[in-house]
Scaffold this motif. Structure first.
Motif, short mmCIF file in Angstrom:
data_model
loop_
_atom_site.label_atom_id
_atom_site.label_comp_id
_atom_site.label_asym_id
_atom_site.label_seq_id
_atom_site.Cartn_x
_atom_site.Cartn_y
_atom_site.Cartn_z
N VAL A 1 91.00 42.62 27.48
CA VAL A 1 90.91 43.99 27.82
C VAL A 1 90.25 45.18 26.99
CG1 VAL A 1 92.44 45.74 28.96
CG2 VAL A 1 92.99 43.69 29.53
N SER A 2 90.89 44.85 25.64
CA SER A 2 90.28 45.77 24.61
C SER A 2 90.65 45.11 23.19
CB SER A 2 91.09 47.02 24.52
OG SER A 2 92.47 46.81 24.19
N ARG A 3 90.34 45.70 22.22
CA ARG A 3 90.42 45.06 20.87
C ARG A 3 91.92 44.87 20.71
NH1 ARG A 3 85.92 44.66 18.19
NH2 ARG A 3 87.18 44.13 16.02
N THR A 4 92.88 45.39 21.05
CA THR A 4 94.25 45.06 20.90
C THR A 4 94.95 44.52 22.25
OG1 THR A 4 94.70 47.47 21.36
CG2 THR A 4 94.35 47.10 19.04
N GLU A 5 94.32 44.28 23.27
CA GLU A 5 94.86 43.52 24.13
C GLU A 5 94.09 42.55 24.63
OE1 GLU A 5 96.75 45.22 28.44
OE2 GLU A 5 95.61 46.54 27.23
N ILE A 6 94.13 41.30 24.37
CA ILE A 6 93.39 40.09 24.74
C ILE A 6 94.57 39.06 25.16
CG2 ILE A 6 91.99 38.24 23.90
CD1 ILE A 6 91.07 40.19 21.62
N TYR A 7 94.76 38.54 26.16
CA TYR A 7 95.56 37.89 26.88
C TYR A 7 95.04 36.17 26.81
CZ TYR A 7 97.78 41.92 28.32
OH TYR A 7 98.24 43.23 28.51
N PRO A 8 95.83 35.24 26.03
CA PRO A 8 95.43 33.84 25.98
C PRO A 8 95.96 33.22 27.28
CG PRO A 8 97.39 34.43 24.67
CD PRO A 8 97.09 35.65 25.11
N GLY A 9 95.26 32.09 27.77
CA GLY A 9 95.71 31.24 28.69
C GLY A 9 96.76 30.46 28.14
N ALA A 10 97.78 29.87 29.07
CA ALA A 10 98.85 29.01 28.62
C ALA A 10 98.05 27.59 28.12
CB ALA A 10 99.96 28.91 29.55
N SER A 11 98.94 27.14 27.31
CA SER A 11 98.66 25.58 27.09
C SER A 11 99.17 24.75 27.92
CB SER A 11 99.58 25.26 25.71
OG SER A 11 100.91 25.55 25.96
N ARG A 12 99.26 23.60 27.73
CA ARG A 12 99.43 22.32 28.73
C ARG A 12 100.90 22.56 29.42
NH1 ARG A 12 99.24 17.96 26.02
NH2 ARG A 12 97.22 17.45 26.43
N THR A 13 100.80 22.77 30.60
CA THR A 13 102.48 22.84 31.08
C THR A 13 102.68 21.90 32.28
OG1 THR A 13 101.65 24.66 32.69
CG2 THR A 13 102.57 25.25 30.72
N VAL A 14 103.83 21.38 32.34
CA VAL A 14 104.22 20.51 33.72
C VAL A 14 105.32 21.12 34.43
CG1 VAL A 14 105.05 18.18 33.97
CG2 VAL A 14 103.69 18.32 31.99
N LEU A 15 105.30 20.97 35.61
CA LEU A 15 106.07 21.59 36.56
C LEU A 15 106.43 20.74 37.48
CD1 LEU A 15 107.75 24.23 37.18
CD2 LEU A 15 105.56 24.99 38.43
N ALA A 16 107.55 20.45 38.00
CA ALA A 16 108.04 19.39 39.04
C ALA A 16 108.80 20.30 40.03
CB ALA A 16 108.85 18.41 38.45
N THR A 17 108.65 20.28 41.25
CA THR A 17 109.30 20.99 42.61
C THR A 17 109.78 19.93 43.64
OG1 THR A 17 107.67 22.65 42.16
CG2 THR A 17 108.97 22.73 44.19
N LEU A 18 110.93 20.32 43.78
CA LEU A 18 111.79 19.36 44.85
C LEU A 18 111.99 20.25 45.94
CD1 LEU A 18 113.02 16.74 45.84
CD2 LEU A 18 115.07 17.44 44.66
N ASP A 19 111.24 20.02 47.16
CA ASP A 19 111.48 20.93 48.41
C ASP A 19 112.30 20.08 49.23
OD1 ASP A 19 109.62 23.26 48.14
OD2 ASP A 19 108.35 21.64 47.69
N ILE A 20 113.61 20.79 49.82
CA ILE A 20 114.37 19.94 50.67
C ILE A 20 114.50 20.94 51.95
CG2 ILE A 20 116.83 19.11 50.94
CD1 ILE A 20 116.88 18.79 47.94
N ARG A 21 114.46 20.30 53.10
CA ARG A 21 114.66 20.94 54.10
C ARG A 21 116.05 20.41 54.80
NH1 ARG A 21 110.11 21.97 58.35
NH2 ARG A 21 109.96 23.55 56.51
N LEU A 22 117.06 21.30 54.97
CA LEU A 22 118.50 21.03 55.35
C LEU A 22 118.55 20.68 56.96
CD1 LEU A 22 120.33 23.79 53.29
CD2 LEU A 22 119.67 21.30 52.46
#
Length: 793
Positions: free
Chosen positions: A772-793
């Motif tokens: 964005v500017s010289r004092t605002e630079i957003y790095p991307g996230a490192s490797r991340t793992v995410l698990a999701t459990l979807d349940i229909r009741l």
């Protein structure tokens, strides 16, 4: 500053959030459920222009245009009239409109259609293909089956086929959001060509870059967010049905706005059947989330229903010393299908979020300072917190087969507090970072009301869908900001624990925008191949800004035209061209006290849309040139003031593909070439590229779902998201490298549950997501793992 509010506002503001939610639940006692999505009756779409009139004549014209044979009894059609049909539909969809209100249905056998009286509800019918007025297609405001949406209301404020919209618009449905396990708006927009993540303003809210120009404005079900600063906090994914991206200026329908485009979030609506869904997520950096989606009809036929979406999320970060974040979100949706012609929907949303304040990394020389992407230059006390809520309602009444009246309203308010350690730039040695502490509070509120009349009729062989509308609203923001000294930090060997000095006298500012608008739009079908879109809007806007007692007021009225044309080359290919404008008032004064003209955007666009593989796959190719004019730039004579001579230009090529490839494969892909630069400025050189905009970018997401055999229920996906080199600021003093990030997903579904495990940034690449500017630079996230459990009741 405060003029008289609408009658409902004092009452709304007086209620506490919890009481307000209970009131809304009691008030509506249910929501008019949207009509269910039915399977399409045929794959081929035709352009229809059948005028209203005697039914026997309408049927003959319909048969000619659709290329089908009819067996019609004169006694059956005698004395009956048809409302006609215009637009692009399948035979089933068009027949439903043609026969609406006639009490007849069409039955197909051996390629020939026969009219007969529609059976009474519950009466047995023959095992033949039947088409009656009860046939319903996908709604522009409801769920999408699969990846590819057929219809949208974002570009026209009417339920219109995407194939008939003469501009680039892309839809990311809920299924993609869930399969990619998107937790941010930035995760979603990466699927669309020429759209990039923008600044988060210190990890506070979303913004995005469309066709080279940044915007923080987001629309919710067609209501634009606060024009002064956009959405107050990050968007939660719990209540999202689909996210639609309209490319280019959108002022003809949405008024004050940025030229690049607009994101419209279509929220979930109640259904006629009961359903209870829960989702549990856990992953890297102690990510934890619980999400609920409950739908409960409140009477026998489901015309009264209540749907509740909510989520609670806690998460850490891969950044060093960053404290945990937390967000709570709740959205009950309530309403009433009063009768066949009248529907009321009321929705309430509440959000509370707290997270570290973080502007990312800083620049050194012509690149990013040489530290780890995980480095954090703030302090533990550096935080941002927000509490916000909004209420929306829609009241619709269909006068007859031609006219629909619609009244919509929105009220939003939020309070936020920021105590932050701000980066101010590296010293000459390239390692000591100057910093400053900031204590800021923002209060905002907004109300908007709209009144629309929509007419759908055919005159001779010309079909029309008319939209007349009036809109009025106000947006306000009050800010109080104080700063204090803060010790500098060695970015290579940081020692934290510094505390702010004494805060100075705060700067107090009040801003407001008051606007009123009239708009008219006509969607025209000329014969079987030509389509026109004509629109004009007049906005009367007043913007006031008061800073420490000094007031600047700007009032202006502007016309925002838009027009487009489409030509169907074949049943599977259509050419289009369009022109649109945007405007945005500038609450700033020149040295001589004169006020500035509104900032203007103008765009010309041409493209072609394809329906391939029996309409399972859609392709959109677009070319455009977009100019942003009346940009304020530094006054070369009077320091601290501005003049209005700036101009920026973006031109590019885009390709988007979405749909099914067969064999259980689905695809969502994009590619863009974006040449965005400064063409006129007093501070920066003409030819400088706009920050954060890669010349080339693209994405592809492939998903395979096993539908048969022993492995039925297994699914796997892979995606690559890429961007080229980008300039870091308007001065082009530094740049960041391009990247290609790979994400993968594996899922298994059985009966009423589904487990999904995904890995983002599979190869753990270091990259910059948004400079964005010289004092605002957003790095991307490192490797991340995410698990999701979807349940229909």
């Amino acid at each position: 500053m405060h003029s008289a509010d609408p009658l409902f506002l004092p009452f709304v503001r007086a209620l506490k959030p919890t009481v307000r939610a209970l009131l809304l639940a009691a008030l509506a006692a249910g929501v008019g459920a949207p009509l269910p999505v039915a399977a399409q009756a045929a794959a081929v779409r035709h352009a229809f222009a059948v005028p209203a009139g005697p039914l026997d004549q309408a049927v003959v014209r319909f048969g000619r245009q659709a290329g089908v044979q009819f067996s019609v009894s004169g006694e059956l059609t005698a004395g009956r009239s048809s409302v006609g049909v215009s637009g692009s539909y399948t035979v089933a969809e068009a027949l439903a409109r043609l026969l609406a209100g006639t009490g007849l249905e069409a039955v197909e056998a051996n390629g020939e259609y026969t009219l007969r009286p529609a059976p009474a509800r519950g009466e047995a019918t023959l095992a033949t293909v039947q088409v009656s007025a009860a046939e319903i297609r996908e709604s522009a405001y409801g769920p999408v089956e699969g990846y590819r949406a057929e219809r949208s209301g974002t570009a026209t404020k009417t339920d219109t086929a995407l194939r008939e919209t003469p501009m680039a618009i892309q839809v990311v449905p809920q299924q993609v959001i869930k399969e990619q396990q998107a937790t941010r708006l930035a995760d979603v927009v990466q699927n669309v060509s020429s759209v990039r993540p923008g600044s988060t303003f210190g990890n506070r809210t979303d913004s995005y870059i469309v066709r080279g120009f940044q915007s923080s404005l987001v629309a919710w079900d067609g209501f634009i967010s606060n024009q002064l600063f956009g959405n107050p906090g990050f968007v939660d994914m719990a209540n999202i049905e689909r996210i639609e991206v309209l490319k280019g200026p959108a002022s003809m329908l949405y008024g004050l706005g940025d030229p690049g485009g607009l994101l419209n979030i279509v929220t979930k609506r109640p259904m006629r059947e009961a359903r209870y869904d829960l989702a549990f997520q856990a992953g890297s950096n102690e990510f934890q989330r619980v999400e609920a989606d409950f739908n409960q009809p409140l009477n026998a036929d489901g015309s009264l229903a209540l749907r509740f979406n909510g989520a609670s999320q806690n998460w850490g970060s891969d950044r060093d010393f960053l404290r945990r974040s937390h967000r709570d979100y709740a959205a009950p949706v309530l309403g009433w299908q009063i009768d066949d012609a009248t529907r009321l929907v009321v929705e309430y949303e509440y959000m509370n979020q707290s997270q570290p304040f973080d502007r990312g990394l800083v620049a050194s020389g012509d690149g990013v300072v040489g530290v780890s992407n995980r480095s954090y230059f703030g302090e533990k006390w550096s935080r941002f917190s927000l509490s916000g809520e909004q209420t929306r309602y829609v009241l619709e009444h269909k006068l007859d087969a031609t006219w629909l009246l619609r009244h919509t309203g929105r009220y939003q308010e939020s309070e936020s507090h920021r105590l932050s350690a701000d980066s101010r730039g590296l010293q000459a040695n390239g390692r000591i970072l100057n910093r400053r502490a900031t204590d800021g509070r923002d209060d905002s509120r907004q109300w908007t009301a709209q009144f629309d009349a929509i007419g759908d009729f055919t005159d001779a062989y010309i079909g029309h869908k008319l939209l007349f509308g009036f809109e009025a609203g106000r947006a306000e923001k009050n800010t109080r900001v104080a700063t204090a000294a803060l010790a500098a930090l060695d970015v290579f060997t940081p020692v934290r624990g510094a505390m702010p000095g004494v805060f100075g006298t705060p700067t107090v500012s009040e801003q407001e925008i008051i606007h009123r608008a009239l708009y008219l739009q006509d969607q025209v079908w000329l014969g079987e191949r030509w389509k026109l879109l004509l629109g004009l809007r007049y906005d009367d806007a007043e913007q006031n800004a008061t800073t420490d007692g000094t007031r600047v007021s700007v009032s202006d009225g502007k016309l925002s035209p838009r027009f487009g044309v489409m030509y169907d080359l074949t049943d599977w290919a259509a050419l289009y061209a369009s022109y649109a404008r945007s405007f945005k008032p500038v609450a700033e004064a020149a040295f001589d006290g004169s006020v500035f003209k509104p900032e203007m955007g103008k765009q010309g666009e041409v493209g072609v849309k394809f329906d391939l593989f029996e309409r399972r796959l859609g392709l959109t190719f677009a070319a455009y040139e977009l100019k942003r004019r009346n940009v304020t730039t530094a006054d070369p004579v009077n320091t601290g003031f501005s003049v209005q001579t700036g101009e920026q230009r973006s031109r590019g090529l885009e390709l988007d593909a979405v749909g099914e490839l067969g064999g259980g494969w689905r695809v969502l892909a994009s590619a863009a070439y974006t040449d965005a630069e400064i063409t006129k400025d007093n501070t920066y050189a003409a030819g400088n590229r706009l920050p954060g905009v890669p010349l080339r970018s693209g994405s592809v997401w492939l998903k395979r779902q096993v539908e048969h055999g022993d492995w039925r229920g297994l699914g796997f996906g892979v995606g690559v998201f890429a961007a080229g080199e980008r300039q870091g600021d308007l001065g082009n003093t530094f740049k960041v490298a391009g990247y290609a990030r790979t994400d993968v997903s594996l899922s298994y579904q059985r009966d009423d549950w589904k487990l999904t495990v995904g890995v983002k940034n599979l190869f753990d690449r270091d990259y910059i997501e948004a400079p964005v500017s010289r004092t605002e630079i957003y790095p991307g996230a490192s490797r991340t793992v995410l698990a999701t459990l979807d349940i229909r009741l």
